[in-house]
Structures are given as C-alpha cells and as structure tokens.
Write an enzyme that holds these catalytic residues in place. Structure first.
Site, PDB file in Angstrom:
ATOM      1  N   SER A 132      28.429  41.937  46.527  1.00 37.53           N
ATOM      2  CA  SER A 132      29.397  41.431  45.548  1.00 37.53           C
ATOM      3  C   SER A 132      30.497  40.679  46.282  1.00 37.53           C
ATOM      4  O   SER A 132      30.750  40.942  47.471  1.00 37.53           O
ATOM      5  CB  SER A 132      30.021  42.612  44.795  1.00 37.53           C
ATOM      6  OG  SER A 132      31.176  42.191  44.096  1.00 37.53           O
ATOM      7  N   TYR A 145      33.533  51.074  45.252  1.00 30.95           N
ATOM      8  CA  TYR A 145      32.631  49.930  45.040  1.00 30.95           C
ATOM      9  C   TYR A 145      32.827  48.898  46.155  1.00 30.95           C
ATOM     10  O   TYR A 145      31.867  48.474  46.807  1.00 30.95           O
ATOM     11  CB  TYR A 145      32.938  49.306  43.673  1.00 30.95           C
ATOM     12  CG  TYR A 145      32.072  48.131  43.294  1.00 30.95           C
ATOM     13  CD1 TYR A 145      30.728  48.297  42.993  1.00 30.95           C
ATOM     14  CD2 TYR A 145      32.609  46.845  43.224  1.00 30.95           C
ATOM     15  CE1 TYR A 145      29.933  47.213  42.636  1.00 30.95           C
ATOM     16  CE2 TYR A 145      31.828  45.760  42.859  1.00 30.95           C
ATOM     17  CZ  TYR A 145      30.490  45.950  42.563  1.00 30.95           C
ATOM     18  OH  TYR A 145      29.707  44.873  42.213  1.00 30.95           O
TER      19      TYR A 145
END
Ligand SMILES: NC(=O)c1ccc[n+]([C@@H]2O[C@H](COP(=O)([O-])OP(=O)(O)OC[C@H]3O[C@@H](n4cnc5c(N)ncnc54)[C@H](O)[C@@H]3O)[C@@H](O)[C@H]2O)c1
Length: 241
Positions: A132, A145
C-alpha cells in the site's frame, strides 16, 4: 497452464486479480477466510477452484498447497493480497489487534512463500505482494497496517535478492481503490481522497489486477524487487497554497 494462488480473493483487488489472471489463461486457486470464495471460483468456471483458508495459519498453507497441487498442479505464481486492518491510533490499539495485522499482512506472506517456494523455484515462478502507499507515507490511525505494509516492501526486496533468477518477486502499492474498504467512509471523504490523486478519481480493483498480471507475465521479465505504485499519482502530488 500454470497455476496462480491468490489470497484474499473473495472480493476486491484479490477477486479482480483472480478474474484477470484466469482471463489471461492461468489456472487460479482463489483463497480467503470468507467461504464465499468457493462461489467466486465456481463463477469463473473451468481452471478455477476456491479454498477457505487463513493466511496467518501455517497448517492452512500446507493443506492448501497440497490440495492445489493435486487439483490444479504445481504453484507457478503467488499473489499475497489478504488484508487485516484496524483504524485506531496506537494509544488505543490492543496488542491483539496489532498482532493480528502483522500475522495476516506480514507473517501470512512468510508462510505463503515458504509453502509455495519449492514449486516456485522449480518452475521459475513469480510472487507479487500487494502492499500500500501506507508503506511510504505517514497517515494517522493505521499503525499496524502501515508497519506491516512497509514490512511487505522490505520483504519483497529481500526475497528478490535471495532467490534471484529462480523466483521474481515484486510488489504493488495501491492508492485509493474502490473496494469494500471504502464503505466505512462517507461520500465526502471518498471525494476528498479522489481529489488527492493526480487523476482525480479512485482506482478500480481491475486497474491494480492488470499491473499484477503484468508483473507475473514474461512481459516484465527484467523486473524483480520492484515496488510499483498503482495510485493514480496520489504519491506524487502534494497540496500547497
Ligand atoms: N482498497 C484500497 O484502497 C487499497 C489501498 C492500498 C492497498 N490495498 C491493499 O490491497 C489488498 C486488498 O485490499 P482490498 O481493498 O481489496 O480489501 P477487501 O477488504 O475488499 O478484501 C480483502 C480480502 O481479504 C480477506 N482476508 C482477510 N483476512 C484474511 C486471512 N487471514 N486469510 C485470507 N483472507 C483474508 C477478506 O475476507 C477479503 O475478502 C490489501 O492487501 C490492501 O492492503 C488496498
């Protein structure tokens, strides 16, 4: 045809990747904790099978790879896409939540590569890790995350260096992509995020899937250890008055 294993394939980028690879002629093993993955695979037709499995579980990987080999043949490609996230600042996050995010996003990749590596080395296959933009940019409220996504980019480089011409390993860093992840925010927030990209819109799962398919194809034969942004230019724009 070679077989690709895609994790987190019941929906979103994982499902789009399975569909794109299948259309490109791969046999596809779709896997997800969500049992709906079996239906998704059936909808693809011949050469696709679904398996319920948790990427954080080493025994699940052993079972999965054994069954994939029996039913579809050796693993020629691995797409590590399954996701755990918790939008909570670190001072409110439980150790259990932190650990689960690392277990799924990062240790899941470790288990997956370990389980598939003999086939991948034998067949000179490929791995794509779906990271990401959070791997590179500091945005609030996603400590587990972001840390696990940054870990995935480091792992990509390490694996590429380790396995050289035997297994090409690359990584994509999507920006805002229209999946169920965006259901939890308001339309105004989605529009704000879209405006932060150079292209002025959210991406579609298929637009990430096409890049993953390219990275697993011979067309990218001189790429390994790369981290490729698929973010509509989100990471190259900065707001300034
Ligand atoms: N959507 C975005 O804007 C965006 C942006 C950057 C990166 N990404 C990355 O793309 C990937 C896919 O995200 P998405 O938006 O399609 O998410 P999604 O929530 O639509 O799909 C994720 C899938 O992973 C499955 N999953 C969760 N835990 C699992 C586990 N332990 N084992 C197996 N499967 C599991 C879920 O059941 C779900 O089907 C993720 O790695 C995510 O970090 C997405």
């Amino acid at each position: 045809m070679p077989t690709a294993v895609v994790t987190g394939a019941a929906r979103g980028i994982g499902l789009a990747t399975a569909q794109t690879l299948h259309a490109a002629g791969w046999q596809v093993a779709l896997t997800d904790v969500d049992p709906l993955v079996a239906e998704r695979a059936s909808a693809l037709g011949a050469g696709a099978r679904g398996w319920a499995a948790d990427v954080a579980s080493a025994p699940d990987w052993q079972r999965l790879v054994g069954e994939v080999r029996e039913e579809l043949g050796p693993v020629g490609a691995l797409v590590l896409n399954a996701l755990a996230t918790d939008v909570t600042p670190l001072h409110e996050m439980t150790p259990e939540s932190w650990q689960r995010q690392l277990d799924v996003n990062l240790t899941g990749a470790f288990h997956g590569v370990r389980a598939c590596l003999p086939d991948l080395r034998e067949g000179r296959g490929g791995v794509v890790i779906v990271s990401s933009v959070h791997a590179h940019f500091g945005l609030p409220d996603v400590p587990g995350y972001a840390a696990s996504k940054a870990g995935q980019t480091g792992l990509t480089r390490q694996l590429a260096a380790q396995y050289g011409s035997q297994v090409r390993v690359n990584c994509v860093t999507p920006g805002p992509i229209r999946t169920a992840q965006w259901d939890r925010v308001t339309e105004d927030q989605r529009e704000h995020s879209a405006a932060q990209t150079a292209l002025g819109r959210l991406g579609e799962p298929e637009e990430v899937a096409e890049v993953i398919a390219f990275l697993l194809s011979e067309k990218s034969s001189y790429m390994t250890g790369a981290t490729v942004a698929v973010d509509g230019g989100w990471s190259i724009t900065k707001d300034s008055a």
